[in-house]
Write a protein that holds these residues in place. Structure first.
Motif, PDB file in Angstrom:
ATOM      1  N   VAL A  83       1.126  -1.586   0.334  1.00  0.00           N
ATOM      2  CA  VAL A  83       0.234   0.360   0.016  1.00  0.00           C
ATOM      3  C   VAL A  83       1.010   1.354  -0.386  1.00  0.00           C
ATOM      4  O   VAL A  83       1.081   1.600   0.676  1.00  0.00           O
ATOM      5  CB  VAL A  83      -0.829  -0.276   1.162  1.00  0.00           C
ATOM      6  CG1 VAL A  83      -1.953   1.506   0.989  1.00  0.00           C
ATOM      7  CG2 VAL A  83      -1.617  -0.951   1.193  1.00  0.00           C
ATOM      8  N   VAL A  84       0.635   2.137  -1.013  1.00  0.00           N
ATOM      9  CA  VAL A  84       1.634   3.186  -0.738  1.00  0.00           C
ATOM     10  C   VAL A  84       1.020   4.700  -0.578  1.00  0.00           C
ATOM     11  O   VAL A  84      -0.189   4.158  -1.592  1.00  0.00           O
ATOM     12  CB  VAL A  84       2.333   3.435  -2.551  1.00  0.00           C
ATOM     13  CG1 VAL A  84       3.526   4.168  -2.814  1.00  0.00           C
ATOM     14  CG2 VAL A  84       3.160   1.694  -2.591  1.00  0.00           C
ATOM     15  N   VAL A  85       1.262   5.638  -0.331  1.00  0.00           N
ATOM     16  CA  VAL A  85       0.366   6.844   0.016  1.00  0.00           C
ATOM     17  C   VAL A  85       1.827   7.868  -0.585  1.00  0.00           C
ATOM     18  O   VAL A  85       2.397   7.924   0.383  1.00  0.00           O
ATOM     19  CB  VAL A  85      -0.464   7.213   1.514  1.00  0.00           C
ATOM     20  CG1 VAL A  85      -0.911   8.410   1.236  1.00  0.00           C
ATOM     21  CG2 VAL A  85      -1.479   6.003   1.839  1.00  0.00           C
ATOM     22  N   ASP A  86       1.455   9.224  -1.158  1.00  0.00           N
ATOM     23  CA  ASP A  86       1.971   9.608  -1.216  1.00  0.00           C
ATOM     24  C   ASP A  86       3.446   9.921  -1.953  1.00  0.00           C
ATOM     25  O   ASP A  86       5.111   9.567  -0.919  1.00  0.00           O
ATOM     26  CB  ASP A  86       2.785  11.258  -0.270  1.00  0.00           C
ATOM     27  CG  ASP A  86       0.307  11.342  -0.268  1.00  0.00           C
ATOM     28  OD1 ASP A  86       0.631  11.996  -0.971  1.00  0.00           O
ATOM     29  OD2 ASP A  86       1.029  11.874   1.285  1.00  0.00           O
ATOM     30  N   LYS A  87       3.731   8.410  -2.386  1.00  0.00           N
ATOM     31  CA  LYS A  87       5.268   7.637  -3.073  1.00  0.00           C
ATOM     32  C   LYS A  87       5.767   7.349  -1.739  1.00  0.00           C
ATOM     33  O   LYS A  87       6.898   6.997  -1.858  1.00  0.00           O
ATOM     34  CB  LYS A  87       6.552   9.271  -3.503  1.00  0.00           C
ATOM     35  CG  LYS A  87       5.521   9.538  -4.492  1.00  0.00           C
ATOM     36  CD  LYS A  87       6.199  10.003  -5.285  1.00  0.00           C
ATOM     37  CE  LYS A  87       5.890  11.585  -6.490  1.00  0.00           C
ATOM     38  NZ  LYS A  87       7.028  11.930  -7.159  1.00  0.00           N
ATOM     39  N   GLU A  88       5.251   6.708  -0.705  1.00  0.00           N
ATOM     40  CA  GLU A  88       5.853   6.297   0.650  1.00  0.00           C
ATOM     41  C   GLU A  88       4.524   5.198   0.679  1.00  0.00           C
ATOM     42  O   GLU A  88       4.081   4.441   1.037  1.00  0.00           O
ATOM     43  CB  GLU A  88       5.665   6.646   1.595  1.00  0.00           C
ATOM     44  CG  GLU A  88       6.349   7.792   2.050  1.00  0.00           C
ATOM     45  CD  GLU A  88       6.260   8.817   3.361  1.00  0.00           C
ATOM     46  OE1 GLU A  88       6.087   8.202   3.849  1.00  0.00           O
ATOM     47  OE2 GLU A  88       7.689   9.501   3.294  1.00  0.00           O
ATOM     48  N   MET A  89       5.896   3.910   1.605  1.00  0.00           N
ATOM     49  CA  MET A  89       5.488   2.321   1.565  1.00  0.00           C
ATOM     50  C   MET A  89       4.483   1.777   2.474  1.00  0.00           C
ATOM     51  O   MET A  89       5.310   2.072   2.995  1.00  0.00           O
ATOM     52  CB  MET A  89       6.393   1.201   0.695  1.00  0.00           C
ATOM     53  CG  MET A  89       5.750   0.286   0.417  1.00  0.00           C
ATOM     54  SD  MET A  89       4.784  -0.335  -0.348  1.00  0.00           S
ATOM     55  CE  MET A  89       5.959  -0.414  -1.487  1.00  0.00           C
ATOM     56  N   VAL A  90       4.094   2.666   2.719  1.00  0.00           N
ATOM     57  CA  VAL A  90       3.116   2.424   4.745  1.00  0.00           C
ATOM     58  C   VAL A  90       2.877   1.460   5.261  1.00  0.00           C
ATOM     59  O   VAL A  90       2.574   0.699   5.614  1.00  0.00           O
ATOM     60  CB  VAL A  90       1.651   3.427   4.000  1.00  0.00           C
ATOM     61  CG1 VAL A  90       1.141   2.387   5.084  1.00  0.00           C
ATOM     62  CG2 VAL A  90       2.044   4.676   4.104  1.00  0.00           C
ATOM     63  N   LEU A  91       2.291   0.638   3.917  1.00  0.00           N
ATOM     64  CA  LEU A  91       1.975  -1.015   4.293  1.00  0.00           C
ATOM     65  C   LEU A  91       3.632  -2.075   2.840  1.00  0.00           C
ATOM     66  O   LEU A  91       2.531  -1.934   1.581  1.00  0.00           O
ATOM     67  CB  LEU A  91       1.010  -1.438   4.434  1.00  0.00           C
ATOM     68  CG  LEU A  91       0.678  -3.013   4.813  1.00  0.00           C
ATOM     69  CD1 LEU A  91       1.212  -3.468   6.427  1.00  0.00           C
ATOM     70  CD2 LEU A  91      -0.797  -2.901   4.638  1.00  0.00           C
ATOM     71  N   LEU A  92       3.453  -3.084   3.607  1.00  0.00           N
ATOM     72  CA  LEU A  92       4.673  -3.988   2.359  1.00  0.00           C
ATOM     73  C   LEU A  92       3.785  -5.736   3.186  1.00  0.00           C
ATOM     74  O   LEU A  92       4.973  -5.507   4.568  1.00  0.00           O
ATOM     75  CB  LEU A  92       5.682  -3.899   2.482  1.00  0.00           C
ATOM     76  CG  LEU A  92       6.242  -4.327   1.436  1.00  0.00           C
ATOM     77  CD1 LEU A  92       5.102  -4.613  -0.052  1.00  0.00           C
ATOM     78  CD2 LEU A  92       7.916  -4.273   1.275  1.00  0.00           C
ATOM     79  N   LEU A  93       3.523  -5.998   2.210  1.00  0.00           N
ATOM     80  CA  LEU A  93       3.324  -8.146   3.068  1.00  0.00           C
ATOM     81  C   LEU A  93       4.024  -8.692   2.100  1.00  0.00           C
ATOM     82  O   LEU A  93       3.925  -8.448   0.793  1.00  0.00           O
ATOM     83  CB  LEU A  93       2.051  -8.137   3.297  1.00  0.00           C
ATOM     84  CG  LEU A  93       1.533  -6.953   4.311  1.00  0.00           C
ATOM     85  CD1 LEU A  93      -0.200  -7.775   4.346  1.00  0.00           C
ATOM     86  CD2 LEU A  93       1.759  -7.021   6.036  1.00  0.00           C
ATOM     87  N   GLY A  94       4.612 -10.068   3.013  1.00  0.00           N
ATOM     88  CA  GLY A  94       5.580 -11.020   2.163  1.00  0.00           C
ATOM     89  C   GLY A  94       6.852 -10.633   1.543  1.00  0.00           C
ATOM     90  O   GLY A  94       7.122  -9.874   2.591  1.00  0.00           O
ATOM     91  N   ASP A  95       7.314 -11.466   1.652  1.00  0.00           N
ATOM     92  CA  ASP A  95       9.004 -11.627   1.806  1.00  0.00           C
ATOM     93  C   ASP A  95       9.496 -11.450  -0.113  1.00  0.00           C
ATOM     94  O   ASP A  95      10.581 -11.600  -0.258  1.00  0.00           O
ATOM     95  CB  ASP A  95       9.427 -13.477   1.377  1.00  0.00           C
ATOM     96  CG  ASP A  95       8.896 -14.168   0.108  1.00  0.00           C
ATOM     97  OD1 ASP A  95       7.732 -13.704  -0.466  1.00  0.00           O
ATOM     98  OD2 ASP A  95       9.151 -15.592   0.085  1.00  0.00           O
ATOM     99  N   MET A  96       8.882 -10.887  -1.574  1.00  0.00           N
ATOM    100  CA  MET A  96       9.481  -9.909  -2.195  1.00  0.00           C
ATOM    101  C   MET A  96       9.610  -8.961  -2.104  1.00  0.00           C
ATOM    102  O   MET A  96       8.942  -7.662  -3.059  1.00  0.00           O
ATOM    103  CB  MET A  96       8.446 -10.670  -3.370  1.00  0.00           C
ATOM    104  CG  MET A  96       7.884 -12.226  -3.882  1.00  0.00           C
ATOM    105  SD  MET A  96       7.290 -12.694  -4.515  1.00  0.00           S
ATOM    106  CE  MET A  96       7.583 -11.566  -6.669  1.00  0.00           C
ATOM    107  N   LYS A  97       9.763  -8.177  -0.923  1.00  0.00           N
ATOM    108  CA  LYS A  97      10.215  -6.752  -0.623  1.00  0.00           C
ATOM    109  C   LYS A  97      11.120  -6.041  -1.600  1.00  0.00           C
ATOM    110  O   LYS A  97      10.414  -4.684  -2.569  1.00  0.00           O
ATOM    111  CB  LYS A  97      10.725  -6.479   0.730  1.00  0.00           C
ATOM    112  CG  LYS A  97      10.026  -7.080   1.822  1.00  0.00           C
ATOM    113  CD  LYS A  97      10.256  -6.439   3.149  1.00  0.00           C
ATOM    114  CE  LYS A  97      10.180  -7.689   3.941  1.00  0.00           C
ATOM    115  NZ  LYS A  97       8.169  -6.995   3.962  1.00  0.00           N
TER     116      LYS A  97
END
Length: 291
Positions: free
Chosen positions: A124-138
């Protein structure tokens, strides 16, 4: 023991549902995992709810954004993979800004749970920042979006989980009791077929709680310690012993790390105070017996 139906205060978010009763066992005993994260969007506290489900039609994931009063702001549903792509993105809007939801589940690996074990990302990206990132493929997710890592005040915090688990005597899942991201193996053991059943809770292979005379203590609470963190455990296994034989219900367990929260809480609400130090992690488990 504590009241299972009392309120946790004005800053609560509904995570359990009334349909967990035995009368709706056939409808509710599905493979379901709900994860709730607290984040900040444009200076406002929000909740991101990620729901993983598994059915005969395939896997499905829903990502929703709610405000601090649990009102829905926007939502995207990735339908069963039989009918949709396993990789994509969608733009949502809330608080006069664009919220980008992106996912790659094309290589996702699953076990018995509806939640993937690895080989995926959901961001989930807001204002070009990754607010939430799930999983191992970061790395793949950041490469896809060119988003920056969020500051500590904006990044999402994992605050609650609800899961339906299945077993005959043993019920196993993963649990996270602190903000360091460490995952623990949590196992609940109970053989209801014996004359004097016992309930055991094991974390990382160690028995931390045992309840004897379970016929008389089918509801209760206790405290365990995991890596120097106090975790309050509440259980209700009434339906395992006194439910309707033709439609047996489920047991309910709650695990909650308590810090400075008040001691009055329930199995249906999770505090969502904007202060990270005011609460810990809460997990609800609905345990269904496979006879």
């Amino acid at each position: 023991m504590k009241d299972f139906t009392s309120c946790s205060g004005e800053n609560g978010v509904q995570i359990a549902d009334s349909s967990s009763s035995s009368s709706n066992a056939g409808k509710v005993s599905q493979n379901l995992v709900i994860c709730i994260y607290r984040c900040c969007i444009r200076g406002r506290t929000c909740l991101i709810t990620v729901t993983w489900t598994k059915s005969l039609m395939g896997h499905c994931v829903t990502i929703g954004v709610d405000d601090s009063c649990n009102r829905s702001l926007c939502k995207v549903e990735i339908k069963p993979w039989l009918f949709t792509k396993r990789k994509g993105s969608k733009n949502l809007e809330a608080y006069s800004c664009t919220i980008d939801v992106l996912w790659d589940l094309s290589s996702a690996k699953f076990g018995s749970s509806s939640e993937p074990l690895g080989g995926f990302y959901v961001g989930v990206v807001v204002d070009k920042e990754m607010v939430l990132l799930l999983g191992d493929m970061k790395k793949e997710a950041f490469r896809k979006t060119s988003a920056a890592s969020p500051s500590s005040s904006l990044g999402a915090v994992f605050i609650a989980k609800k899961e339906h688990i299945f077993g005959k005597r043993t019920f196993a899942t993963k649990a996270q009791f602190s903000g360091d991201g460490k995952t623990h193996d949590l196992v609940i053991e109970c053989d209801t077929s014996v004359s004097d059943p016992c309930l055991s809770v094991c974390v990382d292979g160690k028995i931390l709680m045992q309840v004897n005379r379970l016929h008389w203590k089918f509801r209760g609470n206790d405290t365990i310690v995991v890596n120097r963190i106090s975790v309050e455990v509440l259980w209700d296994v009434y339906s395992w012993f006194f439910g309707v034989p033709s439609s047996p219900g489920n047991a309910v367990f709650m695990f909650r790390t308590c810090r400075s929260v008040e001691k009055t809480f329930s199995l249906t609400q999770v505090p969502t105070s904007s202060k990270p130090q005011s609460f810990g992690f809460t997990m609800f488990l609905y345990a269904w017996k496979n006879e």
